[in-house]
Design an enzyme around this catalytic site. Sequence first.
Site, PDB file in Angstrom:
ATOM      1  N   GLY A 106       1.000  -1.209   0.008  1.00  0.00           N
ATOM      2  CA  GLY A 106      -0.153  -0.148   0.188  1.00  0.00           C
ATOM      3  C   GLY A 106       0.941   1.390   0.176  1.00  0.00           C
ATOM      4  CG  HIS A 154     -10.628  10.684  24.517  1.00  0.00           C
ATOM      5  ND1 HIS A 154     -12.183  10.974  24.221  1.00  0.00           N
ATOM      6  CD2 HIS A 154     -10.021  11.944  24.469  1.00  0.00           C
ATOM      7  CE1 HIS A 154     -12.065  12.244  23.885  1.00  0.00           C
ATOM      8  NE2 HIS A 154     -11.077  12.658  24.195  1.00  0.00           N
TER       9      HIS A 154
END
Length: 235
Positions: free
Chosen positions: A72, A142
């Site tokens: 990739g 988070h």
Amino acid sequence: MTPLLIVGAGGFARETAQLVHAINDVSPTWELLGHLDDDPAKHGTVVDGVPVLGGSAEALERQDARVVVCVGSPRDHASRARLVSRLGLPPERYATLVHPGASVSRTSTLGPGTIVLAQTVLTAAVTVGAHVSVMPHVTLTHDDVIGDFATLAAGVRLAGGVHVETGAYLGSGALVRETRVIGAYALVGMGSVVTRDVPAREVWAGVPARFLRPAEVTLPPDSPENIPSSQEQHS
């Protein structure tokens, strides 16, 4: 030790081989058998001390070995998804590799075939899908969610609650504002600052990032993302 095959023999694959050595230096885990690459000119060569054994189809023959697919680039950021689709291996055949120098919180999860290179940080409740490439010095904070086959190039920083959808590619040093969405197979240019959602299969770049053009990407034939981009739908 568990036998391991690396599909690909380019830069990302070579970095992954060094990651395997780093893991084994801490705790012997993997027997690195070699690279598999579909370029016949590479067969029988040795890359950074690791042999190129043959084409990717050999992964089907070595049923005792675990596999990681390391292909990739921004020029073809769907190639990893196409190759995994073509191989058709079950998820349990794929290894998940994390560099000993990475920090992955106990509330974060990683899917099969995902590779996390050195000096990356996953802070809290980060969800990373299958066959994701997380390059060095990436910070995921988070509640970020990273879809299957995404690539986060070196130095990418995501604020909290960002959703990177399937196959998206974020170039080196890209910054993404909290709760933004990077659409499936979108491409974000290196050094970009993303303050708005990026639609699927579009190329965005700049500070702040803006639409440049539709992404030229060939998806696996069975991909649910085989739909027109928003720009294509309105052209």
